[in-house]
Design a protein around this motif. Structure first.
Motif, mmCIF file in Angstrom:
data_model
loop_
_atom_site.group_PDB
_atom_site.id
_atom_site.type_symbol
_atom_site.label_atom_id
_atom_site.label_comp_id
_atom_site.label_asym_id
_atom_site.label_seq_id
_atom_site.Cartn_x
_atom_site.Cartn_y
_atom_site.Cartn_z
ATOM 1 N N GLY A 161 -42.736 3.593 -1.891
ATOM 2 C CA GLY A 161 -41.432 3.040 -2.227
ATOM 3 C C GLY A 161 -41.380 1.539 -2.076
ATOM 4 N N LEU A 162 -42.071 1.022 -1.068
ATOM 5 C CA LEU A 162 -42.087 -0.423 -0.833
ATOM 6 C C LEU A 162 -42.695 -1.169 -2.011
ATOM 7 C CD1 LEU A 162 -41.864 -2.978 0.935
ATOM 8 C CD2 LEU A 162 -44.067 -2.333 1.952
ATOM 9 N N MET A 165 -40.743 -1.462 -5.294
ATOM 10 C CA MET A 165 -39.651 -2.427 -5.278
ATOM 11 C C MET A 165 -40.138 -3.871 -5.219
ATOM 12 S SD MET A 165 -37.287 -0.292 -5.546
ATOM 13 C CE MET A 165 -35.961 -1.504 -5.547
ATOM 14 N N GLN A 166 -41.369 -4.101 -4.754
ATOM 15 C CA GLN A 166 -41.790 -5.474 -4.476
ATOM 16 C C GLN A 166 -43.033 -5.949 -5.216
ATOM 17 O OE1 GLN A 166 -42.216 -6.210 -0.262
ATOM 18 N NE2 GLN A 166 -40.025 -6.515 -0.015
ATOM 19 N N ALA A 205 -38.369 2.866 -0.530
ATOM 20 C CA ALA A 205 -37.728 2.087 -1.587
ATOM 21 C C ALA A 205 -36.373 1.575 -1.130
ATOM 22 C CB ALA A 205 -37.582 2.941 -2.840
ATOM 23 N N ALA A 206 -35.611 2.427 -0.440
ATOM 24 C CA ALA A 206 -34.287 2.015 0.038
ATOM 25 C C ALA A 206 -34.399 0.892 1.062
ATOM 26 C CB ALA A 206 -33.557 3.219 0.640
ATOM 27 N N ALA A 208 -36.883 -1.195 1.477
ATOM 28 C CA ALA A 208 -37.386 -2.405 0.824
ATOM 29 C C ALA A 208 -36.281 -3.142 0.091
ATOM 30 C CB ALA A 208 -38.513 -2.045 -0.146
ATOM 31 N N THR A 209 -35.251 -2.406 -0.315
ATOM 32 C CA THR A 209 -34.127 -3.016 -1.024
ATOM 33 C C THR A 209 -33.162 -3.707 -0.068
ATOM 34 O OG1 THR A 209 -34.267 -1.344 -2.775
ATOM 35 C CG2 THR A 209 -32.201 -2.576 -2.592
ATOM 36 N N VAL A 210 -32.807 -3.023 1.018
ATOM 37 C CA VAL A 210 -31.781 -3.553 1.920
ATOM 38 C C VAL A 210 -32.351 -4.426 3.037
ATOM 39 C CG1 VAL A 210 -30.279 -1.591 1.460
ATOM 40 C CG2 VAL A 210 -31.806 -1.515 3.427
ATOM 41 N N SER A 211 -33.614 -4.197 3.424
ATOM 42 C CA SER A 211 -34.205 -4.970 4.515
ATOM 43 C C SER A 211 -35.712 -5.055 4.333
ATOM 44 C CB SER A 211 -33.879 -4.323 5.870
ATOM 45 O OG SER A 211 -34.429 -5.076 6.938
ATOM 46 N N PRO A 212 -36.163 -5.816 3.333
ATOM 47 C CA PRO A 212 -37.597 -5.886 3.055
ATOM 48 C C PRO A 212 -38.361 -6.555 4.189
ATOM 49 C CG PRO A 212 -36.404 -7.544 1.806
ATOM 50 C CD PRO A 212 -35.366 -6.668 2.433
#
Length: 224
Positions: A161-162, A165-166, A205-206, A208-212
């Motif tokens: 997930g990370l 997103m990145q 993924a979540a 990484a979105t809110v607190s990468p």
């Protein structure tokens, strides 16, 4: 759906998840080869996490009552013993061999996860994964048992997930897709660990979105 696996098929799929997660983790922390980062001194947070699981898991070998008190039992959970959803991660239902394997896998995944995510995020992912997996296996697909395999696989799968997103690295994106596909295959063979893998990818993924994770990949390798 069972938490005891589907024999050699589940074992092979578990290995696939761990290998792909190791590839992603090695790339994220700036190492060029699978597993190279695993031979450095483990972060303190990873050591503490491992000990919190290992001590009761090893103690249960000589004091079986520890397993009885902490394991996941859907009937007792419905009878208000909610703590079993979480405490079942700290004991093992696979005998001595299963205990050794689960602890060795955690000893591999936890340091890598701490270096990739940082200590606080890695622990939060582990705890959240265990709670979700425990709820699945207590209520959605009731199955008595214990062990850290679900939370550990979810922690490894969080890398998928990370990077979705990145990252734009085709190598790690392909590995991420492989992890998700493996999770689906585990579900197809009726192994509840597939839910853990898919949950881990979604949580990754979540988060990484809110607190990468902050900093460049080499900075994350020095996380506590």
């Amino acid at each position: 759906m069972t938490t005891s696996g589907a024999g050699w098929i589940s074992a092979v799929l578990f290995v696939v998840v761990l290998v792909l997660a190791s590839l992603i983790g090695s790339v994220r922390i700036g190492e060029g080869r699978i597993g190279e980062a695993g031979f450095t001194r483990p972060p303190r947070t990873a050591v503490v996490l491992w000990l919190l699981i290992a001590v009761p898991s090893l103690l249960q070998i000589v004091v079986p009552a520890v397993l009885d008190a902490l394991e996941r039992d859907p009937d007792q959970i419905r009878d208000h013993q909610w703590w079993r959803i979480f405490t079942s991660v700290a004991v093992q239902d696979g005998g001595v061999a299963g205990t050794v394997v689960n602890l060795l896998v955690l000893a591999w995944v936890a340091p890598l996860a701490v270096r990739v995510w940082g200590g606080v995020r890695a622990v939060l992912l582990f705890v959240a994964s265990q709670i979700i997996f425990g709820l699945f296996t207590a209520f959605l697909f009731p199955s008595p048992g214990a062990g850290n395999s679900g939370a550990t696989l979810a922690l490894a799968a969080s890398f998928a997930g990370l990077v979705v997103m990145q990252s734009k690295d085709r190598r790690v994106l392909a590995a991420s897709g492989g992890i998700v596909l493996t999770g689906v295959l585990l579900v197809v063979v009726d192994d509840a660990h597939g839910l853990a893998v898919l949950t881990g990818a979604l949580l990754g993924a979540a988060l990484a979105t809110v607190s990468p994770p902050p900093g460049d990949p080499p900075d994350r390798a020095r996380a506590l």
